[in-house]
Design a protein around this motif. Structure first.
Motif, PDB file in Angstrom:
ATOM      1  N   SER A  80      -1.331  -7.175  -3.030  1.00  0.00           N
ATOM      2  CA  SER A  80       0.038  -6.633  -3.705  1.00  0.00           C
ATOM      3  C   SER A  80      -0.547  -6.343  -5.140  1.00  0.00           C
ATOM      4  CB  SER A  80       0.563  -7.969  -3.969  1.00  0.00           C
ATOM      5  OG  SER A  80      -0.034  -9.017  -4.615  1.00  0.00           O
ATOM      6  N   GLU A  81       0.395  -5.954  -5.860  1.00  0.00           N
ATOM      7  CA  GLU A  81      -0.024  -5.505  -7.426  1.00  0.00           C
ATOM      8  C   GLU A  81       0.768  -6.524  -8.163  1.00  0.00           C
ATOM      9  OE1 GLU A  81       1.819  -1.976  -9.859  1.00  0.00           O
ATOM     10  OE2 GLU A  81       0.267  -1.163  -8.842  1.00  0.00           O
ATOM     11  N   GLN A  82      -0.129  -7.093  -9.133  1.00  0.00           N
ATOM     12  CA  GLN A  82       0.378  -8.264  -9.954  1.00  0.00           C
ATOM     13  C   GLN A  82       0.208  -7.820 -11.342  1.00  0.00           C
ATOM     14  OE1 GLN A  82       1.824 -10.857  -8.662  1.00  0.00           O
ATOM     15  NE2 GLN A  82       1.645 -10.108  -6.693  1.00  0.00           N
ATOM     16  N   MET A  83       1.181  -8.416 -12.350  1.00  0.00           N
ATOM     17  CA  MET A  83       0.994  -8.200 -13.795  1.00  0.00           C
ATOM     18  C   MET A  83       0.268  -9.322 -14.288  1.00  0.00           C
ATOM     19  SD  MET A  83       2.308  -5.379 -14.625  1.00  0.00           S
ATOM     20  CE  MET A  83       2.550  -5.457 -16.406  1.00  0.00           C
ATOM     21  N   ARG A 130      -2.552  -5.035 -11.813  1.00  0.00           N
ATOM     22  CA  ARG A 130      -3.890  -5.558 -11.111  1.00  0.00           C
ATOM     23  C   ARG A 130      -3.546  -5.488  -9.700  1.00  0.00           C
ATOM     24  NH1 ARG A 130      -7.405 -11.121 -11.819  1.00  0.00           N
ATOM     25  NH2 ARG A 130      -8.881 -10.296 -10.154  1.00  0.00           N
ATOM     26  N   GLN A 131      -4.422  -4.623  -8.977  1.00  0.00           N
ATOM     27  CA  GLN A 131      -4.489  -4.882  -7.477  1.00  0.00           C
ATOM     28  C   GLN A 131      -5.225  -6.027  -6.859  1.00  0.00           C
ATOM     29  OE1 GLN A 131      -1.933  -2.143  -7.105  1.00  0.00           O
ATOM     30  NE2 GLN A 131      -3.159  -2.393  -5.219  1.00  0.00           N
ATOM     31  N   VAL A 132      -4.263  -6.824  -6.273  1.00  0.00           N
ATOM     32  CA  VAL A 132      -4.956  -8.016  -5.568  1.00  0.00           C
ATOM     33  C   VAL A 132      -4.976  -7.956  -3.982  1.00  0.00           C
ATOM     34  CG1 VAL A 132      -4.125 -10.432  -5.233  1.00  0.00           C
ATOM     35  CG2 VAL A 132      -3.639  -9.301  -7.567  1.00  0.00           C
ATOM     36  N   GLU A 133      -6.002  -8.185  -3.510  1.00  0.00           N
ATOM     37  CA  GLU A 133      -6.396  -8.282  -2.136  1.00  0.00           C
ATOM     38  C   GLU A 133      -7.377  -9.377  -1.800  1.00  0.00           C
ATOM     39  OE1 GLU A 133      -8.073  -4.691  -0.570  1.00  0.00           O
ATOM     40  OE2 GLU A 133      -6.607  -3.378  -1.895  1.00  0.00           O
ATOM     41  N   PHE A 134      -6.931 -10.250  -0.772  1.00  0.00           N
ATOM     42  CA  PHE A 134      -7.702 -11.120  -0.272  1.00  0.00           C
ATOM     43  C   PHE A 134      -7.490 -11.720   1.337  1.00  0.00           C
ATOM     44  CE2 PHE A 134      -3.826 -13.331  -2.381  1.00  0.00           C
ATOM     45  CZ  PHE A 134      -3.605 -14.383  -1.379  1.00  0.00           C
ATOM     46  N   GLU A 135      -8.223 -12.169   1.545  1.00  0.00           N
ATOM     47  CA  GLU A 135      -8.002 -12.997   3.055  1.00  0.00           C
ATOM     48  C   GLU A 135      -8.195 -14.680   2.700  1.00  0.00           C
ATOM     49  OE1 GLU A 135     -10.484 -12.085   6.259  1.00  0.00           O
ATOM     50  OE2 GLU A 135      -9.647  -9.827   6.362  1.00  0.00           O
TER      51      GLU A 135
END
Length: 100
Positions: free
Chosen positions: A34-37, A43-48
């Motif tokens: 997702s993209e977060q503020m 900010r690009q957010v990626e996680f498992e």
């Protein structure tokens, strides 16, 4: 309060198994992007994240399509009594409404 809600895809899922007490359990990995503020910046957010479903909800997770996106609700707990890592315990999940 310990409650987590995340929209993620079902990246991996192990086979349904049973605890020694006969309770069904499924472990899985969820993938989020997702993209977060943050601090006024995008900010690009990626996680498992490691996840598990115990009891009645495990049957539904076992039938869910890999790669499909869901809204997961649950809580975080230690992987086991002696572990410092956490696992997401899914208590509910469902389809994500389209944004049409």
């Amino acid at each position: 309060m310990n409650q987590l809600q995340v929209i993620a895809s079902l990246a991996e899922r192990d086979v349904l198994r049973y605890t020694p007490a006969g309770i069904p359990i499924v472990t899985a990995r969820l993938q989020h992007q997702s993209e977060q503020m943050e601090a006024g910046m995008r900010r690009q957010v990626e996680f498992e994240i490691a996840a598990m479903a115990v009891g009645e909800i495990s049957g539904a997770l076992n039938k869910a399509a890999l790669g499909e996106v869901f809204r997961f609700t649950g809580f975080l707990a230690r992987r086991n009594r002696n572990s410092k890592s956490v696992v997401f315990h899914i208590v509910d999940f469902g389809a994500v409404p389209s944004e049409d």
